[in-house]
Design a protein around this motif. Structure first.
Motif, PDB file in Angstrom:
ATOM      1  N   ALA A 165       0.828  -1.212   0.000  1.00 26.35           N
ATOM      2  CA  ALA A 165       0.000   0.000   0.000  1.00 26.35           C
ATOM      3  C   ALA A 165       0.863   1.263   0.000  1.00 26.35           C
ATOM      4  N   SER A 172       3.180   1.101  -3.644  1.00 23.11           N
ATOM      5  CA  SER A 172       2.489   0.910  -4.936  1.00 23.11           C
ATOM      6  C   SER A 172       3.272  -0.033  -5.847  1.00 23.11           C
ATOM      7  N   SER A 173       3.984  -0.991  -5.259  1.00 30.22           N
ATOM      8  CA  SER A 173       4.791  -1.936  -6.026  1.00 30.22           C
ATOM      9  C   SER A 173       3.974  -3.156  -6.415  1.00 30.22           C
ATOM     10  N   GLU A 227      -0.187  -4.324 -14.747  1.00 28.45           N
ATOM     11  CA  GLU A 227       0.739  -3.245 -14.409  1.00 28.45           C
ATOM     12  C   GLU A 227       1.873  -3.091 -15.416  1.00 28.45           C
ATOM     13  N   GLU A 256       4.072   4.534 -13.275  1.00 30.38           N
ATOM     14  CA  GLU A 256       4.298   5.085 -11.939  1.00 30.38           C
ATOM     15  C   GLU A 256       5.483   4.400 -11.277  1.00 30.38           C
ATOM     16  N   GLU A 305       7.184   3.889  -4.950  1.00 27.50           N
ATOM     17  CA  GLU A 305       7.404   4.907  -3.934  1.00 27.50           C
ATOM     18  C   GLU A 305       8.079   4.296  -2.708  1.00 27.50           C
TER      19      GLU A 305
END
Length: 309
Positions: free
Chosen positions: A22, A25-26, A95, A100, A103
């Motif tokens: 969470a 975001s991986s 994905e 993105e 993070e």
């Protein structure tokens, strides 16, 4: 105890991976979280398998409840495939086009490192137990884990091994993503974790199906059983021997033997019954059925040097 340790480790790891997924975001962390939750759920099935298969035999189940362990372990293996493999592969594919970046990758590395220690401790416990039992049976650890009727031990061994490899794949994918700046590599890590889980699931499914439909025992087990029968002074020859697993480390034994002497039919029947009870007193024998050999049947020969697994 092996299953309980694995369950506790998987729950702790699953919670940590979920939080990390969470925060970062991986895609690889999402796959690892799904992997650990699937493993934790599967440990519940394995605990049920251990408890249910240990029930004593009764009139409706004269060979005991041991085969239920293979059924519950089969369900657990399907859980790995559906909740782990399919989710990881599908999420990774979704994905692949994402741009993105991951993070706070440091969080992912910390969680993966902690998970590696916890999963490694669980795997080490399963590995040490497997190696000890393999040594007792004169087999390699790998062959023992593949062939053993202890389906719970095999499941924990391979699930934990897959977990350690999956952690390396996830960490490597995130690292390549950082070095190249390509978010695709994080998604590739998720797909690779899913493929790994699928391979493990299919292997476990195949082994449990083999035990459910009936599979021959290892040559060493057969040799040891035959020699044990011949060591009894009451038995001169063994002309037929059938061994079948009816549960983890539980055998159904059917044999035709030639008893020493030439006693009356009534006395022979009593001797056979006593021999059956002696066999069933051994922990590995669930049920034994002995009958008399015919004089013209050839004697079976057993290799004392055969590997026991």
């Amino acid at each position: 105890m092996t299953v309980i340790i694995a369950f506790l480790a998987n729950v702790l790891v699953a919670i940590a991976k979920t939080v990390a997924a969470a925060l970062t975001s991986s895609a690889s962390m999402v796959a690892e979280a799904a992997h650990s939750w699937a493993d934790a759920g599967n440990e519940v099935f394995l605990l049920i398998a251990d408890r249910h298969s240990a029930k004593p035999k009764d009139e409706r189940h004269p060979l005991g409840y041991g085969r239920s362990a293979f059924v519950w372990s089969l369900i657990a293996a399907f859980g790995i495939f559906t909740a782990g493999a399919i989710v990881s592969v599908m999420h990774g594919i979704q994905e692949l086009d994402a741009n993105e970046p991951v993070e706070d990758p440091v969080i992912a590395y910390i969680v993966l490192g902690i998970a590696f220690v916890l999963e490694g401790s669980s795997f080490l416990q399963a590995f040490v137990k497997s190696r000890r039992l393999a040594h007792q049976r004169g087999s390699s650890t790998w062959d023992f884990v593949l062939d053993t009727s202890d389906t719970t031990l095999r499941a924990v061994f391979f699930e934990d091994a897959a977990a350690l490899i999956g952690l390396v794949l996830a960490g490597g994918s995130i690292l390549i993503h950082q070095l190249t700046g390509e978010a695709m590599w994080d998604a590739v890590g998720s797909i690779l974790v899913g493929i790994l889980l699928a391979i493990v699931a299919v292997m476990l499914i195949r082994r449990n199906v083999a035990f459910l439909i009936g599979t021959s025992v290892a040559p060493g087990v057969r040799a040891r059983a035959g020699l044990a029968l011949l060591e009894d002074p009451e038995i001169e020859r063994v002309t037929y021997l059938h061994l079948e697993y009816v549960g983890p480390n539980r055998l159904f034994v059917v044999a035709e033997v030639d008893l020493a002497g030439d006693a009356r039919e009534h006395d022979v029947a009593l001797r056979l019954r006593d021999l059956e009870r002696q066999l069933e007193a051994q922990e590995i024998v669930e049920t034994a059925v002995l009958s008399l050999s015919v004089a013209d049947e050839p004697s079976l020969e057993f290799d004392a040097g055969g590997g026991i697994r």
